[in-house]
Design an enzyme around this catalytic site. Structure first.
Site, PDB file in Angstrom:
ATOM      1  N   ASN A   1       0.860  -1.188   0.000  1.00 10.24           N
ATOM      2  CA  ASN A   1       0.000   0.000   0.000  1.00 10.24           C
ATOM      3  C   ASN A   1       0.893   1.235   0.000  1.00 10.24           C
ATOM      4  OD1 ASN A   1       0.545   0.906   2.837  1.00 10.24           O
ATOM      5  ND2 ASN A   1      -0.177  -1.171   3.217  1.00 10.24           N
TER       6      ASN A   1
ATOM      7  N   PHE B   1      -4.343   3.239  14.872  1.00 16.88           N
ATOM      8  CA  PHE B   1      -4.723   4.202  13.840  1.00 16.88           C
ATOM      9  C   PHE B   1      -5.859   3.586  13.040  1.00 16.88           C
ATOM     10  CE2 PHE B   1      -1.881   7.884  13.126  1.00 16.88           C
ATOM     11  CZ  PHE B   1      -1.105   7.737  14.276  1.00 16.88           C
TER      12      PHE B   1
END
Ligand code: CTP
Length: 414
Positions: free
Chosen positions: A213, A330
């Site tokens: 990613n 997160f």
């Protein structure tokens, strides 16, 4: 003398042009011995006493001597030096240098980098006794000493290089080192350890292809930097992000989610805070071909299996421990941001979660800025926005308020 506060810290030594400049060589060496990373800036006059090469050899870094030199400025200029440092030591601080610092002048490598520096400054004066006692010098010293950012060490009294007797000798190097340690010591996170995951992971299907990613690790590294500045001992378990500034904290390089899980799980029980900012690939190819798969051999389907959830496994591992670390996750989302983040906070047993909408311009992957909402178990959601550094400092400030022993302490500059 305990100088452990210097361990892993970044110190600039700004050298002024006086006969005591040679003692700054010893100072650079001793600061390095105490574990600090040292860089040197010199005034023009200082170069008359000691060559920049000596300081380069002792510090292991190029020396900033001329901020008009495009080569120096391009490599690590006066603003880089100012941003990099945790502490700025001026030794010897000559009468002329003190006057110029006090006046806010910026005409050489030392004063330009010092004027741009926001942190604590330690001044070690050295000059002739008459110059030291001169009302003008004393006024400059008093004006600087009245500002909490500036502290003085010395001068000592005794026989001066010029033959006069009185105050004006550079303080002994060991005292300057001790004063430097005490200026740095006692950060609100001193003695605390922080473990951070950052960056992406790569899940290889063969030796040349992987699933990943766009994470660059910037947010996690900004957190590492902010925690280090508050005095914490920081370890970053870092996925592949290329060349990044990594001084002042430990970096454990990993590639896959499994590597990351292994490195985190072996450390998480002994830290005070664990912050999972990595963008871990959730899946990996079921098999990894030992050789490059040729185009013609392309499988019809790519079978994927789940990777370990590093944060959830860490949370399970420390659940019920007597000294459980503070757990922070997160949540990078594209819709129903707070709802998803709240659900992750509960599901992964976290103390706080930093939610960000990665579709918003200036937030999320690869940007230098971020816009986040921090959710905790009890308090109101807190929005933070700014550079990743500012957001990182805001997050740490909030986490400090969640740690009972730290609550109420202010980060310097916060
Ligand atoms: N995380 C992790 N290991 C994983 C996946 C996520 O440690 N394999 C951590 C991330 O570092 C982050 C938090 O978990 O702190 C949330 O990650 P995210 O990918 O948004 O959550 P998921 O649990 O994977 O949920 P989903 O993909 O369904 O949104």
């Amino acid at each position: 003398m305990d100088v452990s506060a210097l361990q892993g810290r970044r110190v600039v030594v700004g050298v002024g042009g006086g006969i005591a400049a040679y003692k700054a060589c010893d100072l650079v060496r001793e600061l390095g011995r105490a574990g600090a990373e040292v860089r040197v800036a010199m005034t023009e006059a200082a170069k008359e006493f000691v060559t920049p090469l000596s300081f380069q050899a002792l510090s292991g870094h190029p020396v900033l001597t001329n901020y008009f030199d495009p080569h120096q400025e391009g490599n690590f200029g006066h603003l880089d030096l100012a941003r990099w440092a945790d502490l700025y030591v001026v030794a010897p601080a000559t009468a002329d240098l003190l006057a110029r610092i006090r006046a806010g002048m910026a005409g050489d490598a030392v004063t330009t980098s010092l004027l741009a520096f926001r942190g604590p400054v330690l001044l070690a004066p050295a000059m002739n006794v008459a110059m030291w006692e001169n009302r003008l010098t004393q006024e400059n010293v008093a004006a600087l000493a009245a500002d909490p950012r500036y502290a003085f060490v010395g001068p000592g009294a005794g026989m001066l290089a010029c033959g006069d007797v009185g105050a004006g000798r550079l303080a002994e190097v060991k005292f300057i080192v001790a004063a430097a340690a005490s200026r740095l010591g006692g950060g609100p996170l001193a003695g605390r350890s922080v473990l951070i995951t950052a960056g992406p992971t790569r899940e290889f299907l063969d030796p040349v292809r992987f699933i990943s990613n766009p994470s660059t690790g910037k947010m996690g590294l900004a957190l590492a930097e902010a925690a280090r500045k508050l005095g914490a001992k920081v370890t970053v378990v870092l996925g592949p992000v290329g060349a990044v500034e990594r001084s002042g904290f430990e970096v454990v390089d990993v590639v896959s989610a499994e590597d990351m899980a292994r490195e985190v799980l072996s450390r998480v029980e002994s830290v005070d805070w664990f912050i999972a900012s990595a963008a871990v690939s959730d899946w990996r190819p079921e098999t990894r071909a030992p050789q490059k798969v040729k185009k013609g051999e392309r499988p019809e389907e790519l079978k994927l299996v789940r990777t370990p959830d590093v944060l959830a496994e860490a949370s399970r591992k420390v659940a019920g421990a007597r000294k459980r670390p503070l757990l922070v996750g997160f949540a990078a989302e594209t819709e129903r941001v707070l709802e998803h983040a709240r659900e992750k906070l509960e599901r992964k047993g976290l103390d706080a979660i930093v939610a960000n909408d990665v579709t918003v311009p200036g937030a999320g992957f690869g940007t230098d800025t971020n816009r986040v909402t921090v959710l905790t178990r009890s308090g109101e959601p807190r929005e933070l926005q700014g550079s990743k550094r500012e957001v990182a400092e805001g997050i740490l400030q909030l986490l400090m308020s969640l740690s009972p022993a730290l609550a109420g302490q202010q980060a310097p500059g916060a």
